[in-house]
Design an enzyme around this catalytic site. Sequence first.
Site, short mmCIF file in Angstrom:
data_model
loop_
_atom_site.label_atom_id
_atom_site.label_comp_id
_atom_site.label_asym_id
_atom_site.label_seq_id
_atom_site.Cartn_x
_atom_site.Cartn_y
_atom_site.Cartn_z
CB CYS A 88 -0.98 -0.06 1.17
SG CYS A 88 -2.33 1.11 1.01
CG HIS A 176 -3.59 -3.81 3.38
ND1 HIS A 176 -2.58 -3.26 4.13
CD2 HIS A 176 -4.25 -2.78 2.80
CE1 HIS A 176 -2.63 -1.95 4.03
NE2 HIS A 176 -3.62 -1.62 3.23
CD GLU A 178 -1.02 -6.12 5.61
OE1 GLU A 178 -0.82 -6.56 4.47
OE2 GLU A 178 -1.14 -4.90 5.85
#
Length: 521
Positions: A88, A176, A178
């Site tokens: 990002c 993202h 994660e």
Amino acid sequence: MTEATAVKVEHQRFFVVDFGSQYAQLIARRVRELGCFAEMVMPHDLSARIDEATGVIFSGSPWSAYDDASPKIDPSVYENGVPILGICYGMQLTTHLLGGEVDRAVAREYGPATIEVLEGDTKLFAGLDGELDVWMSHGDRVESLPEGFVAIAKTPNAPFAAVRHTSKPIYGVQFHPEVTHTPRGTDILKNFLFGVCAAAGDWTMSSFVEEACAKIRAQVGETDQVICGLSGGVDSTVAAILIHKAIGDRLTCIFVDNGLLRKDEAQEVLENFRERYQIPLRFADSGDLFLDALEGVTDPEAKRKHIGRIFVDVFKEHAKEVENARWLAQGTLYPDVVESQSAFGGASVTIKTHHNVGGLPAELGFELLEPFRDLFKDEVRAIGRELGVPDHFVERQPFPGPGLGVRIAGEVTRENVAVLQEADAIVREEIEREGDHKKLWQYFGVLVPVKTVGVMGDERTYENVIAVRAVESTDAMTADWADLPRRVLARISNRVINEVRGVNRVVYDISTKPPSTIEWE
Ligand code: XMP
């Protein structure tokens, strides 16, 4: 370089550069879950330490890369040959610093999106062809790429949803990987670590224990003594056991009963600890000091300050008797640290002065020993298991330092503490009886000193309210109220009202964090 970082590192190190994203810690944790050691690094420290890293991941950020004030890194890190993955903001910053263009997106993307992988054969998307569901959270987007970069995935709103350099190991993703909302996110991180960085996957809990012991020995030296404030909770107990493993009886624990512990807790902690561990332990039975000082105090922050101040006094008194004590050990966790730091090392807004971070050591004149500063609670639990701490203990729910003091709204009196101790014991017992309390982050009672009318037998009652709080969370930064079965709530209500004098009403707290907090004060 500190003494601690000078310890010989046997395993590879991956840096997660924290640009202030709420997910930065989550990235580090995912990397560790994949068997690679991850360490959080502040942007301004990266270039000086880049040679220590096998790979670097840049986090997201609330900032815009093109803002002068936004956190930056020294662009020399792109020349070093160490693989970099920008997530990002991390990708936008890379674009911005290397000559591409980042601007406010016409259509912002928050939430689920589908990316189209353009080059299924790159290392980052190895085994992940076609379309992938991802989680986006961005208001800016890359408008044009710097020289040498190509797009490897796109969405209708982001032509550069993922990018790579054609000759250097530099990658970027707008989404993202994660978060769990990106279902194949772990595969993408795995591809970066093992495919791009050639990670050895050489990090385990036992290597953590060995390395942490070596670090502690290097920090403390041959003659210094360490004292550790034992709270009875998981973090300080596991810290004490680890430090004892490292330096033996040069550790002394101090357990302060502040009169605000749960029912029978002081006794249980002392018995358990003394039975199981041969670690020097001093006990300060100081309930009266705390409860006297809290008389008439209703403001939550004032209560915390009183509790903190007396704790320091008591601790000081006991620490004086430990000769050569130079170190104060604390079970501080990463979420404790991150709430009091920004990407620039400054302080963030104080919601509650609730952490071990700050205050105490300076006043006490100790140096700090915090072996879990980079870790999450469940990682500390895993270390506890590695050190042989029994499951029922490592699974204990977190309990705040000011104890029941933050679970009694308004003034803390001896009477209120006694009422809450009884009610809270019932709340915990009934939830645990059901057996699925392990999925809860915390569950406890709160005393609301608001009198309401009830009827018991033919008698009118006018008594206090007990609120039941039970939340699910992974790190206490956000939390959801738990959907407790009706029968559990019914048993709690029935027993508390019947068994606890001074309570005639039980309510269930259905507030999420944010906007509420887990504790009531
Ligand atoms: P809040 O109430 O801020 O709590 O949502 C988040 C987590 O932190 C714990 N907590 C504390 N822990 N000292 C501590 O050691 C404190 O003063 C304190 N206040 C809150 C809380 O129990 C929850 O797990």
